[in-house]
Design a protein around this motif. Structure first.
Motif, mmCIF file in Angstrom:
data_model
loop_
_atom_site.group_PDB
_atom_site.id
_atom_site.type_symbol
_atom_site.label_atom_id
_atom_site.label_comp_id
_atom_site.label_asym_id
_atom_site.label_seq_id
_atom_site.Cartn_x
_atom_site.Cartn_y
_atom_site.Cartn_z
ATOM 1 N N TRP A 1 7.130 1.944 -10.284
ATOM 2 C CA TRP A 1 6.497 2.204 -9.005
ATOM 3 C C TRP A 1 5.656 3.474 -9.124
ATOM 4 O O TRP A 1 6.184 4.528 -9.472
ATOM 5 N N PRO A 2 4.371 3.406 -8.842
ATOM 6 C CA PRO A 2 3.504 4.575 -9.000
ATOM 7 C C PRO A 2 3.871 5.749 -8.097
ATOM 8 O O PRO A 2 3.652 6.894 -8.467
ATOM 9 N N ALA B 1 0.831 -1.207 0.000
ATOM 10 C CA ALA B 1 0.000 0.000 0.000
ATOM 11 C C ALA B 1 0.865 1.256 0.000
ATOM 12 O O ALA B 1 0.554 2.228 -0.686
ATOM 13 N N ARG B 2 1.955 1.230 0.755
ATOM 14 C CA ARG B 2 2.855 2.385 0.776
ATOM 15 C C ARG B 2 3.544 2.586 -0.574
ATOM 16 O O ARG B 2 3.923 3.696 -0.920
ATOM 17 N N ALA B 3 3.725 1.493 -1.318
ATOM 18 C CA ALA B 3 4.375 1.577 -2.629
ATOM 19 C C ALA B 3 3.383 1.962 -3.724
ATOM 20 O O ALA B 3 3.779 2.132 -4.865
ATOM 21 N N GLY B 4 2.096 2.078 -3.379
ATOM 22 C CA GLY B 4 1.102 2.479 -4.366
ATOM 23 C C GLY B 4 0.453 1.317 -5.084
ATOM 24 O O GLY B 4 -0.212 1.502 -6.100
ATOM 25 N N ARG B 5 0.608 0.122 -4.589
ATOM 26 C CA ARG B 5 -0.005 -1.076 -5.178
ATOM 27 C C ARG B 5 -1.164 -1.524 -4.313
ATOM 28 O O ARG B 5 -1.309 -1.118 -3.164
ATOM 29 N N TYR C 1 8.062 -9.291 -10.331
ATOM 30 C CA TYR C 1 7.245 -8.264 -11.001
ATOM 31 C C TYR C 1 7.200 -6.997 -10.152
ATOM 32 O O TYR C 1 7.342 -5.895 -10.673
ATOM 33 N N PHE C 2 7.007 -7.166 -8.861
ATOM 34 C CA PHE C 2 6.943 -6.010 -7.973
ATOM 35 C C PHE C 2 8.266 -5.247 -7.957
ATOM 36 O O PHE C 2 8.298 -4.026 -7.959
#
Length: 71
Positions: A62-63, A32-36, A56-57
Motif C-alpha cells: 500500500w503506497p 483514492a484514499r489508499a493511494g491507488r 491484488y489490492f
C-alpha cells in the motif's frame, strides 16, 4: 425485468442504477484514499476479474503505509 418489490420496471432500473453508482463512487473513494487510481474500481464490473483485483489490492504493498525497516 421482473417486478422488484412490486414496483414498475423503470423504478427497478432506477434503484439498481443508484445502487451501482453509489458502490462505484464509494469504491473509487476508498481506492483514492489508499493511494491507488480510482479507475481500478471499473475492474469490479468484470466477472472473475473482480476477484483477482480484490486479491491484488488486498495483498499488494500500500503506497500510503510506510514499510517497516528490515533489521
Amino acid at each position: 425485468m421482473e417486478l422488484v418489490l412490486g414496483l414498475p420496471p423503470a423504478i427497478g432500473y432506477a434503484i439498481v442504477g443508484v445502487l451501482l453508482t453509489y458502490s462505484i463512487s464509494l469504491g473509487g473513494w476508498v481506492l483514492a484514499r489508499a493511494g491507488r487510481s480510482p479507475m481500478w474500481v471499473l475492474l469490479l464490473l468484470i466477472p472473475y476479474v473482480n476477484v483477482l483485483a480484490v486479491w491484488y489490492f488486498a495483498y499488494s504493498r500500500w503506497p500510503r503505509i510506510p514499510t517497516p525497516p528490515r533489521s
